[in-house]
Design a protein around this motif. Structure first.
Motif, mmCIF file in Angstrom:
data_model
loop_
_atom_site.group_PDB
_atom_site.id
_atom_site.type_symbol
_atom_site.label_atom_id
_atom_site.label_comp_id
_atom_site.label_asym_id
_atom_site.label_seq_id
_atom_site.Cartn_x
_atom_site.Cartn_y
_atom_site.Cartn_z
ATOM 1 N N ALA A 1 1.398 8.254 3.571
ATOM 2 C CA ALA A 1 0.898 7.288 4.275
ATOM 3 C C ALA A 1 1.091 7.554 5.935
ATOM 4 C CB ALA A 1 1.520 5.756 4.140
ATOM 5 N N ILE B 1 -3.304 3.367 7.489
ATOM 6 C CA ILE B 1 -3.396 1.700 7.681
ATOM 7 C C ILE B 1 -3.182 1.843 9.320
ATOM 8 C CG2 ILE B 1 -2.097 -0.326 7.438
ATOM 9 C CD1 ILE B 1 -0.807 0.988 4.709
ATOM 10 N N CYS C 1 -2.658 7.175 2.142
ATOM 11 C CA CYS C 1 -3.432 6.207 3.021
ATOM 12 C C CYS C 1 -3.147 6.299 4.408
ATOM 13 C CB CYS C 1 -3.617 4.838 2.420
ATOM 14 S SG CYS C 1 -1.589 4.210 2.681
ATOM 15 N N ARG D 1 1.012 -1.331 -0.039
ATOM 16 C CA ARG D 1 0.004 -0.090 -0.192
ATOM 17 C C ARG D 1 0.895 1.361 -0.012
ATOM 18 N NH1 ARG D 1 -5.690 -0.933 0.565
ATOM 19 N NH2 ARG D 1 -5.987 -3.327 0.289
ATOM 20 N N VAL E 1 -7.919 0.043 6.389
ATOM 21 C CA VAL E 1 -7.165 0.773 5.456
ATOM 22 C C VAL E 1 -8.274 1.773 4.924
ATOM 23 C CG1 VAL E 1 -5.948 0.931 3.325
ATOM 24 C CG2 VAL E 1 -5.469 -0.959 4.965
ATOM 25 N N SER E 2 -7.848 3.149 4.836
ATOM 26 C CA SER E 2 -8.621 4.223 4.204
ATOM 27 C C SER E 2 -7.824 5.118 3.476
ATOM 28 C CB SER E 2 -9.564 4.766 5.239
ATOM 29 O OG SER E 2 -10.427 5.545 4.623
ATOM 30 N N TYR E 3 -8.270 5.918 2.603
ATOM 31 C CA TYR E 3 -7.681 7.049 1.881
ATOM 32 C C TYR E 3 -8.283 8.558 2.036
ATOM 33 C CZ TYR E 3 -5.414 2.908 -0.201
ATOM 34 O OH TYR E 3 -4.688 1.408 -0.507
ATOM 35 N N TYR F 1 -12.246 10.905 4.556
ATOM 36 C CA TYR F 1 -11.929 9.572 4.236
ATOM 37 C C TYR F 1 -12.710 8.579 3.238
ATOM 38 C CZ TYR F 1 -8.436 10.047 7.948
ATOM 39 O OH TYR F 1 -7.120 10.015 8.704
ATOM 40 N N THR F 2 -12.185 7.783 2.518
ATOM 41 C CA THR F 2 -12.835 6.900 1.681
ATOM 42 C C THR F 2 -13.492 5.873 2.828
ATOM 43 O OG1 THR F 2 -10.965 5.468 1.359
ATOM 44 C CG2 THR F 2 -11.566 7.396 -0.304
#
Length: 245
Positions: free
Chosen positions: A105, A136, A134, A37, A234-236, A174-175
């Motif tokens: 990240a 994590i 991202c 990632r 996990v999100s982006y 965030y996604t």
């Protein structure tokens, strides 16, 4: 979010702990997830709630690795860091000492369970993340029980995943969080000790059987039962929430 031990967390973490709090299989999955990632060596990484090791892939030379933690001696021993700061995020909720859109990240390994203001902390993580970067968050079932928040202490693995997802959903930007329960490590079946001195034909028959789809499923079940359970969320960072589209 209450804790059984309301004492100052800085005092609890005052003595350096140069130990691993989860097993090697769990940590190998953490490292492999980071490898997948955080795709480029040019990436800038922020390791939140870090210690004497960050579990980043040893073959990657990231452009900048910063960290936060609770013990300066532990952080100073971490050879993967370029910079760090010490702060009790449950007491001092001031902005991180980093500019907006700095990191590709943000990582948090086996520490989310201790945060009393997780949504505020994750909002600050969002600020320092670049668009598309991202976050994590990895955790297992191990913890300092007296320091974990009430919502975490006696929850199931599923409930803990849902709790972390809810933290991220409550921070606009965030996604939709992704839940990961296993990161394949690419290892083939291992020969058990009872078969080490068996005839080669029997050894080969075992290895062949364990390399079938059914055998692989049995191996995964056995490994998950024997090792610390692995959970990752996990999100982006997005320009807007995907459910607003």
């Amino acid at each position: 979010m209450t804790k059984l031990d309301p004492g100052d967390d800085r005092n609890f973490y005052a003595v350096p702990r140069m130990v691993k709090h989860v097993d090697d299989t769990f940590l190998a999955q953490v490292t492999e997830l980071y490898r997948q990632r955080i795709p480029t060596e040019e990436a800038a990484v922020f390791d939140m709630c870090s210690s004497w090791v960050s579990h980043l892939p040893s073959e990657r030379d990231y452009s900048f690795v910063a960290a936060h933690g609770m013990n300066a001696a532990e952080l100073a021993a971490n050879r993967q860091l370029d910079q760090f700061f010490v702060r009790n995020l449950n007491k001092d909720r001031s902005p991180f000492p980093h500019e907006d859109n700095t990191f590709d990240a943000v990582l948090c390994c086996v520490s989310i369970q201790y945060m009393q203001y997780p949504e505020e902390v994750l909002a600050e993580c969002l600020r320092v993340l670049k668009p598309g970067g991202c976050v994590i968050i990895t955790f297992s079932n191990r913890l300092f029980y007296q320091k974990a928040v009430a919502a975490w202490r006696d929850a199931t693995g599923y409930a803990r995943c849902q709790l972390v997802c809810s933290y991220l959903r409550n921070v606009k930007g965030y996604t939709e969080p992704e839940t990961i329960l296993e990161v394949p490590l690419g290892d083939g079946p291992l020969l058990p000790s009872v078969l080490q001195n068996a005839p080669s034909a029997l050894q080969q028959a075992y290895l062949s059987a364990m390399d079938t789809p059914v055998g692989k499923a049995i191996r995964r079940l056995a490994e998950r039962s024997a090792n610390d359970p692995f959970y990752a969320i996990v999100s982006y960072k997005s320009f807007k929430r995907i459910d607003d589209e």
